[in-house]
Design a protein around this motif. Structure first.
Motif, PDB file in Angstrom:
ATOM      1  N   ALA A  55       0.859  -1.187   0.000  1.00 25.57           N
ATOM      2  CA  ALA A  55       0.000   0.000   0.000  1.00 25.57           C
ATOM      3  C   ALA A  55       0.892   1.233   0.000  1.00 25.57           C
ATOM      4  O   ALA A  55       1.686   1.427   0.918  1.00 25.57           O
ATOM      5  CB  ALA A  55      -0.907  -0.004   1.226  1.00 25.57           C
ATOM      6  N   THR A  56       0.769   2.067  -1.020  1.00 34.54           N
ATOM      7  CA  THR A  56       1.707   3.176  -1.149  1.00 34.54           C
ATOM      8  C   THR A  56       1.055   4.392  -1.798  1.00 34.54           C
ATOM      9  O   THR A  56       0.003   4.289  -2.446  1.00 34.54           O
ATOM     10  CB  THR A  56       2.937   2.752  -1.976  1.00 34.54           C
ATOM     11  N   ASP A  57       1.718   5.545  -1.626  1.00 33.90           N
ATOM     12  CA  ASP A  57       1.289   6.781  -2.282  1.00 33.90           C
ATOM     13  C   ASP A  57       2.358   7.257  -3.272  1.00 33.90           C
ATOM     14  O   ASP A  57       2.408   8.425  -3.635  1.00 33.90           O
ATOM     15  CB  ASP A  57       1.005   7.876  -1.246  1.00 33.90           C
ATOM     16  N   SER A  58       3.211   6.328  -3.712  1.00 33.75           N
ATOM     17  CA  SER A  58       4.346   6.676  -4.569  1.00 33.75           C
ATOM     18  C   SER A  58       4.323   5.876  -5.866  1.00 33.75           C
ATOM     19  O   SER A  58       4.269   4.638  -5.833  1.00 33.75           O
ATOM     20  CB  SER A  58       5.659   6.414  -3.824  1.00 33.75           C
ATOM     21  N   GLN A  59       4.390   6.581  -6.992  1.00 32.13           N
ATOM     22  CA  GLN A  59       4.439   5.886  -8.275  1.00 32.13           C
ATOM     23  C   GLN A  59       5.736   5.110  -8.421  1.00 32.13           C
ATOM     24  O   GLN A  59       5.760   4.035  -9.031  1.00 32.13           O
ATOM     25  CB  GLN A  59       4.291   6.885  -9.428  1.00 32.13           C
ATOM     26  N   GLU A  60       6.844   5.638  -7.860  1.00 31.43           N
ATOM     27  CA  GLU A  60       8.124   4.913  -7.927  1.00 31.43           C
ATOM     28  C   GLU A  60       8.015   3.554  -7.240  1.00 31.43           C
ATOM     29  O   GLU A  60       8.548   2.548  -7.731  1.00 31.43           O
ATOM     30  CB  GLU A  60       9.242   5.732  -7.275  1.00 31.43           C
ATOM     31  N   ILE A  61       7.318   3.513  -6.108  1.00 29.17           N
ATOM     32  CA  ILE A  61       7.159   2.244  -5.396  1.00 29.17           C
ATOM     33  C   ILE A  61       6.220   1.319  -6.157  1.00 29.17           C
ATOM     34  O   ILE A  61       6.472   0.109  -6.259  1.00 29.17           O
ATOM     35  CB  ILE A  61       6.661   2.490  -3.955  1.00 29.17           C
ATOM     36  N   VAL A  62       5.148   1.859  -6.724  1.00 32.57           N
ATOM     37  CA  VAL A  62       4.248   1.044  -7.546  1.00 32.57           C
ATOM     38  C   VAL A  62       5.022   0.394  -8.683  1.00 32.57           C
ATOM     39  O   VAL A  62       4.905  -0.819  -8.927  1.00 32.57           O
ATOM     40  CB  VAL A  62       3.097   1.907  -8.117  1.00 32.57           C
ATOM     41  N   ASP A  63       5.850   1.185  -9.367  1.00 32.05           N
ATOM     42  CA  ASP A  63       6.627   0.656 -10.493  1.00 32.05           C
ATOM     43  C   ASP A  63       7.595  -0.432 -10.037  1.00 32.05           C
ATOM     44  O   ASP A  63       7.761  -1.470 -10.707  1.00 32.05           O
ATOM     45  CB  ASP A  63       7.402   1.785 -11.174  1.00 32.05           C
ATOM     46  N   ALA A  64       8.246  -0.206  -8.877  1.00 36.50           N
ATOM     47  CA  ALA A  64       9.209  -1.186  -8.369  1.00 36.50           C
ATOM     48  C   ALA A  64       8.511  -2.495  -8.003  1.00 36.50           C
ATOM     49  O   ALA A  64       8.997  -3.585  -8.330  1.00 36.50           O
ATOM     50  CB  ALA A  64       9.944  -0.619  -7.156  1.00 36.50           C
ATOM     51  N   VAL A  65       7.369  -2.396  -7.333  1.00 34.45           N
ATOM     52  CA  VAL A  65       6.642  -3.593  -6.901  1.00 34.45           C
ATOM     53  C   VAL A  65       6.146  -4.385  -8.103  1.00 34.45           C
ATOM     54  O   VAL A  65       6.309  -5.609  -8.170  1.00 34.45           O
ATOM     55  CB  VAL A  65       5.475  -3.201  -5.975  1.00 34.45           C
ATOM     56  N   LEU A  76      -3.850   7.147  -0.353  1.00 36.02           N
ATOM     57  CA  LEU A  76      -3.685   8.598  -0.302  1.00 36.02           C
ATOM     58  C   LEU A  76      -2.483   9.015   0.561  1.00 36.02           C
ATOM     59  O   LEU A  76      -2.201   8.384   1.578  1.00 36.02           O
ATOM     60  CB  LEU A  76      -4.952   9.236   0.275  1.00 36.02           C
ATOM     61  N   PRO A  77      -1.807  10.083   0.171  1.00 38.16           N
ATOM     62  CA  PRO A  77      -0.680  10.566   0.978  1.00 38.16           C
ATOM     63  C   PRO A  77      -1.115  11.109   2.337  1.00 38.16           C
ATOM     64  O   PRO A  77      -0.293  11.262   3.239  1.00 38.16           O
ATOM     65  CB  PRO A  77      -0.068  11.674   0.108  1.00 38.16           C
ATOM     66  N   GLU A  78      -2.417  11.362   2.492  1.00 39.97           N
ATOM     67  CA  GLU A  78      -2.915  11.884   3.768  1.00 39.97           C
ATOM     68  C   GLU A  78      -2.942  10.835   4.879  1.00 39.97           C
ATOM     69  O   GLU A  78      -3.155  11.184   6.052  1.00 39.97           O
ATOM     70  CB  GLU A  78      -4.323  12.469   3.589  1.00 39.97           C
ATOM     71  N   CYS A  79      -2.762   9.558   4.547  1.00 37.94           N
ATOM     72  CA  CYS A  79      -2.725   8.529   5.591  1.00 37.94           C
ATOM     73  C   CYS A  79      -1.604   8.855   6.574  1.00 37.94           C
ATOM     74  O   CYS A  79      -0.455   9.058   6.181  1.00 37.94           O
ATOM     75  CB  CYS A  79      -2.492   7.153   4.976  1.00 37.94           C
ATOM     76  N   ARG A  80      -1.941   8.881   7.876  1.00 40.21           N
ATOM     77  CA  ARG A  80      -0.964   9.309   8.884  1.00 40.21           C
ATOM     78  C   ARG A  80      -0.101   8.175   9.407  1.00 40.21           C
ATOM     79  O   ARG A  80       0.927   8.416  10.044  1.00 40.21           O
ATOM     80  CB  ARG A  80      -1.704   9.993  10.045  1.00 40.21           C
ATOM     81  N   ASN A  81      -0.506   6.949   9.175  1.00 36.80           N
ATOM     82  CA  ASN A  81       0.276   5.801   9.653  1.00 36.80           C
ATOM     83  C   ASN A  81      -0.124   4.549   8.876  1.00 36.80           C
ATOM     84  O   ASN A  81      -1.023   4.582   8.024  1.00 36.80           O
ATOM     85  CB  ASN A  81       0.088   5.608  11.165  1.00 36.80           C
ATOM     86  N   GLY A  82       0.548   3.449   9.184  1.00 35.55           N
ATOM     87  CA  GLY A  82       0.288   2.210   8.471  1.00 35.55           C
ATOM     88  C   GLY A  82      -1.097   1.653   8.708  1.00 35.55           C
ATOM     89  O   GLY A  82      -1.695   1.027   7.812  1.00 35.55           O
ATOM     90  N   THR A  83      -1.641   1.865   9.903  1.00 38.08           N
ATOM     91  CA  THR A  83      -2.986   1.360  10.191  1.00 38.08           C
ATOM     92  C   THR A  83      -4.024   2.074   9.326  1.00 38.08           C
ATOM     93  O   THR A  83      -4.936   1.444   8.778  1.00 38.08           O
ATOM     94  CB  THR A  83      -3.320   1.533  11.683  1.00 38.08           C
ATOM     95  N   GLU A  84      -3.887   3.381   9.192  1.00 41.42           N
ATOM     96  CA  GLU A  84      -4.816   4.119   8.328  1.00 41.42           C
ATOM     97  C   GLU A  84      -4.660   3.676   6.874  1.00 41.42           C
ATOM     98  O   GLU A  84      -5.649   3.587   6.135  1.00 41.42           O
ATOM     99  CB  GLU A  84      -4.578   5.625   8.460  1.00 41.42           C
ATOM    100  N   ARG A  85      -3.444   3.363   6.463  1.00 45.42           N
ATOM    101  CA  ARG A  85      -3.224   2.905   5.090  1.00 45.42           C
ATOM    102  C   ARG A  85      -3.872   1.538   4.871  1.00 45.42           C
ATOM    103  O   ARG A  85      -4.450   1.270   3.817  1.00 45.42           O
ATOM    104  CB  ARG A  85      -1.725   2.882   4.778  1.00 45.42           C
ATOM    105  N   CYS A  86      -3.774   0.662   5.876  1.00 43.86           N
ATOM    106  CA  CYS A  86      -4.439  -0.641   5.790  1.00 43.86           C
ATOM    107  C   CYS A  86      -5.948  -0.478   5.706  1.00 43.86           C
ATOM    108  O   CYS A  86      -6.628  -1.214   4.971  1.00 43.86           O
ATOM    109  CB  CYS A  86      -4.077  -1.502   6.996  1.00 43.86           C
TER     110      CYS A  86
END
Length: 267
Positions: A55-65, A76-86
């Motif tokens: 789970a990411t907000d970065s195109q570079e990481i998407v491309d790498a994965v 979204l980049p507004e997620c404040r921590n990993g739990t919110e991203r999950c």
């Protein structure tokens, strides 16, 4: 058998280590793979998991994965921590899993049995909403941590638990207080918290409905929001592995992580 999904939260931006998820790490054969690739491989070694996604907000990481054959989910980049991203990932899924496991993107040294222990505990106790592992602190590690604390260095996160194995509190200070000369070396009451979580979907949904709490922000520990909400956290004690679990937080950590990868026998 429970339907379990592992989510690996990963941010490209980092104040201490910009671009950290793409930092190369060499295994026992000298082959370099990115940190996020190593974390993905750690997740894939876990038994009983139906899906793994970054789970990411970065195109570079998407491309790498996607480059190494993994699955990436945009958050979204507004997620404040990993739990919110999950929690955001949960809302994007067509079919809801029984459990979501949050495996940090900077923790490629996490043993598979840590995650499997959480899954087993959640399967055995349907009332458990959130589970997280701890390792009992040895006498030698205690001396190191105590010396660091005297210098004002944060050496880890600690958990204080009830007799039933529920968390009372988590802190970056060593808790509970005890008289060292009155406790045997093999009975130290210090539990070192491992930043790994298993959640039921309802717990994730409830988490993002609450604003960050004062203690969560003061300690810098996302799990404290659950406790402020009155949601119990099940603490699972696991045996320490044969290697040091070293998170990659700074460029100086690379040597330590690579040494543990060699001890693990990871290529």
């Amino acid at each position: 058998m429970a339907d379990v999904m592992i989510v690996i939260p990963a941010r490209f931006a980092s104040q201490r280590y910009p671009g950290k998820p793409l930092a190369p790490l060499r295994g026992k054969d000298g082959e370099a793979k990115s940190l996020i690739h190593r974390s993905w491989e750690a997740a894939m070694r876990v038994e009983g998991v139906s899906r793994v996604a970054v789970a990411t907000d970065s195109q570079e990481i998407v491309d790498a994965v996607e480059g190494f054959g993994g699955e990436a989910i945009w958050t979204l980049p507004e997620c404040r921590n990993g739990t919110e991203r999950c929690a955001e990932v949960l809302g994007k899924l067509d079919a809801e899993p029984d459990l979501i496991v949050n495996l940090q993107g900077d923790a490629p040294l996490t043993p598979a049995y840590f995650v499997e222990s959480l899954i087993e505990r959640m399967a055995a106790d349907e009332s458990a909403a959130v589970a997280t592992p701890v390792v009992r602190v040895s006498a030698s590690l205690y001396e190191t941590l105590a010396a660091d604390e005297r210098k004002g260095i944060v050496g880890g996160t600690f958990a204080a638990t009830s007799g039933k194995g529920h968390a009372h509190y988590f802190s970056k200070r060593m808790i509970p207080h005890f008289a060292r000369d009155e406790v045997d070396d093999d009975k130290l009451p210090l539990l070192l918290h491992i930043g790994l979580y298993a959640y039921r979907p309802a717990a994730l949904r409830a988490y993002v409905e609450h604003s960050p709490t004062a203690l969560e922000q003061l300690e810098g520990l996302e799990q404290l929001r659950f406790l402020d909400m009155g949601a119990p956290i099940t603490v699972v004690e696991v045996a320490p592995p044969e290697w040091d679990i070293w998170e990659l937080n700074n460029p100086s950590d690379v040597e330590h992580v690579e040494n543990s990868l060699r001890i693990m026998g990871v290529s």
